[in-house]
Design a protein around this motif. Structure first.
Motif, short mmCIF file in Angstrom:
data_model
loop_
_atom_site.label_atom_id
_atom_site.label_comp_id
_atom_site.label_asym_id
_atom_site.label_seq_id
_atom_site.Cartn_x
_atom_site.Cartn_y
_atom_site.Cartn_z
N GLY A 109 0.91 -1.18 -0.07
CA GLY A 109 -0.02 0.04 0.01
C GLY A 109 0.88 1.21 0.20
O GLY A 109 0.48 2.21 -0.80
N THR A 110 1.94 1.33 0.71
CA THR A 110 2.81 2.36 0.65
C THR A 110 3.49 2.58 -0.51
O THR A 110 3.29 3.72 -0.84
N TRP A 111 4.00 1.62 -1.20
CA TRP A 111 4.54 1.67 -2.32
C TRP A 111 3.63 2.22 -3.67
O TRP A 111 3.88 3.01 -4.50
N LEU A 112 2.42 1.72 -3.41
CA LEU A 112 1.36 2.12 -4.41
C LEU A 112 0.86 3.63 -4.34
O LEU A 112 0.73 4.26 -5.05
N LEU A 113 0.74 3.90 -2.98
CA LEU A 113 0.30 5.26 -2.49
C LEU A 113 1.44 6.27 -3.02
O LEU A 113 1.10 7.30 -3.79
N ALA A 114 2.68 5.82 -2.93
CA ALA A 114 3.90 7.04 -3.41
C ALA A 114 3.95 6.89 -4.66
O ALA A 114 4.04 8.08 -5.39
N GLY A 115 3.99 5.75 -5.38
CA GLY A 115 4.06 5.87 -6.81
C GLY A 115 2.94 6.41 -7.45
O GLY A 115 2.87 7.32 -8.53
N GLY A 116 1.54 6.06 -7.05
CA GLY A 116 0.44 6.63 -7.64
C GLY A 116 0.36 8.16 -7.59
O GLY A 116 -0.01 8.93 -8.47
N LEU A 117 0.84 8.65 -6.43
CA LEU A 117 0.67 10.17 -6.36
C LEU A 117 1.71 11.00 -6.85
O LEU A 117 1.35 11.89 -7.39
N LEU A 118 2.80 10.43 -7.02
CA LEU A 118 3.99 10.87 -7.93
C LEU A 118 3.62 10.95 -9.42
O LEU A 118 3.96 11.77 -10.11
N THR A 119 2.98 9.72 -9.63
CA THR A 119 2.27 9.63 -11.14
C THR A 119 1.36 10.69 -11.30
O THR A 119 1.36 11.36 -12.31
N ALA A 120 0.41 10.95 -10.31
CA ALA A 120 -0.66 11.78 -10.54
C ALA A 120 -0.12 13.41 -10.59
O ALA A 120 -0.51 14.22 -11.50
N LEU A 121 0.83 13.57 -9.85
CA LEU A 121 1.49 14.81 -9.83
C LEU A 121 2.24 15.33 -11.24
O LEU A 121 2.23 16.27 -11.73
N ALA A 122 2.75 14.20 -11.61
CA ALA A 122 3.63 14.33 -12.90
C ALA A 122 2.67 14.45 -14.14
O ALA A 122 2.73 15.34 -14.93
N LEU A 123 1.64 13.67 -14.09
CA LEU A 123 0.45 13.93 -15.09
C LEU A 123 -0.05 15.35 -15.02
O LEU A 123 -0.48 15.88 -16.06
N ASP A 124 -0.41 15.76 -13.75
CA ASP A 124 -0.89 17.11 -13.58
C ASP A 124 -0.21 18.10 -14.30
O ASP A 124 -0.51 18.91 -15.10
N TRP A 125 1.32 18.12 -14.00
CA TRP A 125 2.21 18.79 -14.50
C TRP A 125 2.44 18.75 -16.13
O TRP A 125 2.50 19.96 -16.65
N LEU A 126 2.52 17.64 -16.51
CA LEU A 126 2.99 17.43 -17.83
C LEU A 126 1.64 17.48 -18.81
O LEU A 126 1.91 17.91 -20.11
N VAL A 127 0.68 16.74 -18.58
CA VAL A 127 -0.49 16.77 -19.32
C VAL A 127 -1.42 17.59 -19.34
O VAL A 127 -2.05 18.05 -20.41
N LEU A 128 -1.81 17.74 -18.22
CA LEU A 128 -3.14 19.07 -17.90
C LEU A 128 -2.77 20.20 -18.49
O LEU A 128 -1.71 20.75 -17.99
N PRO A 129 -3.50 21.00 -19.04
CA PRO A 129 -3.53 22.32 -19.57
C PRO A 129 -3.44 23.19 -18.28
O PRO A 129 -3.94 23.08 -17.52
#
Length: 129
Positions: A109-129
Motif C-alpha cells: 500500500g505504501t509503495w502504491l500510494l507513493a508511486g501513484g501520487l507521484l504519477t498523478a502529480l507528474a501527469l498534472d504537471w505534464l499533461v493537463l493544461p
C-alpha cells in the motif's frame, strides 16, 4: 421447473456471500492475532503492524480528501475530462491503499500510494493544461 428449483441459485448466492464475509472476518482476526504476537516479540522497535496499518489508512484518507478538494478547485478553473481522469484515478488508488492496509498489506500500500501520487502529480504537471 418447480418453485424449489428456482430458489436454489438465490440460496447458493446468499451462502456464498455469508461464506466470503466469514472468511474476511477470520482473515482480519488472524491479522490482529499476528499483530499482537509481533508486538510481544519485538519491544519498542518502531511501529507495531497494527499501528502501521492505522497510520497508512489515516494517511490515505487524508490524501483522498485532499485530492477531492484539488479536483474541485481544478474543475472550477478548467473543466476537462483529463482532470477528472487523473484525479479520479488518484482517488481510486487511495481507496485501494486503504483496503490493502486494512488487510495487512501495508508495504504494498505504501509503495502504491507513493508511486501513484507521484504519477498523478507528474501527469498534472505534464499533461493537463
Amino acid at each position: 421447473m418447480s418453485a424449489s428449483d428456482q430458489d436454489t441459485p438465490a440460496a447458493e448466492t446468499e451462502e456464498t456471500e455469508e461464506t466470503e464475509e466469514t472468511a474476511q472476518a477470520e482473515e482480519t482476526e488472524q491479522a490482529d492475532e499476528l499483530d499482537e504476537l509481533d508486538a510481544t516479540e519485538s519491544p519498542a522497535e518502531g511501529l507495531t503492524p497494527k499501528q502501521a496499518r492505522r497510520l497508512r489508512v489515516a494517511a490515505a484518507s487524508v490524501l483522498l480528501v485532499a485530492l477531492a478538494v484539488v479536483l474541485v478547485i481544478r474543475l472550477a478553473s478548467r473543466t476537462s475530462v483529463l482532470v477528472v481522469g487523473v484525479y479520479g484515478l488518484a482517488m481510486i488508488l487511495c481507496g485501494i491503499v486503504i483496503e490493502l492496509s486494512r488487510n495487512g498489506r501495508t508495504r504494498l500500500g505504501t509503495w502504491l500510494l507513493a508511486g501513484g501520487l507521484l504519477t498523478a502529480l507528474a501527469l498534472d504537471w505534464l499533461v493537463l493544461p
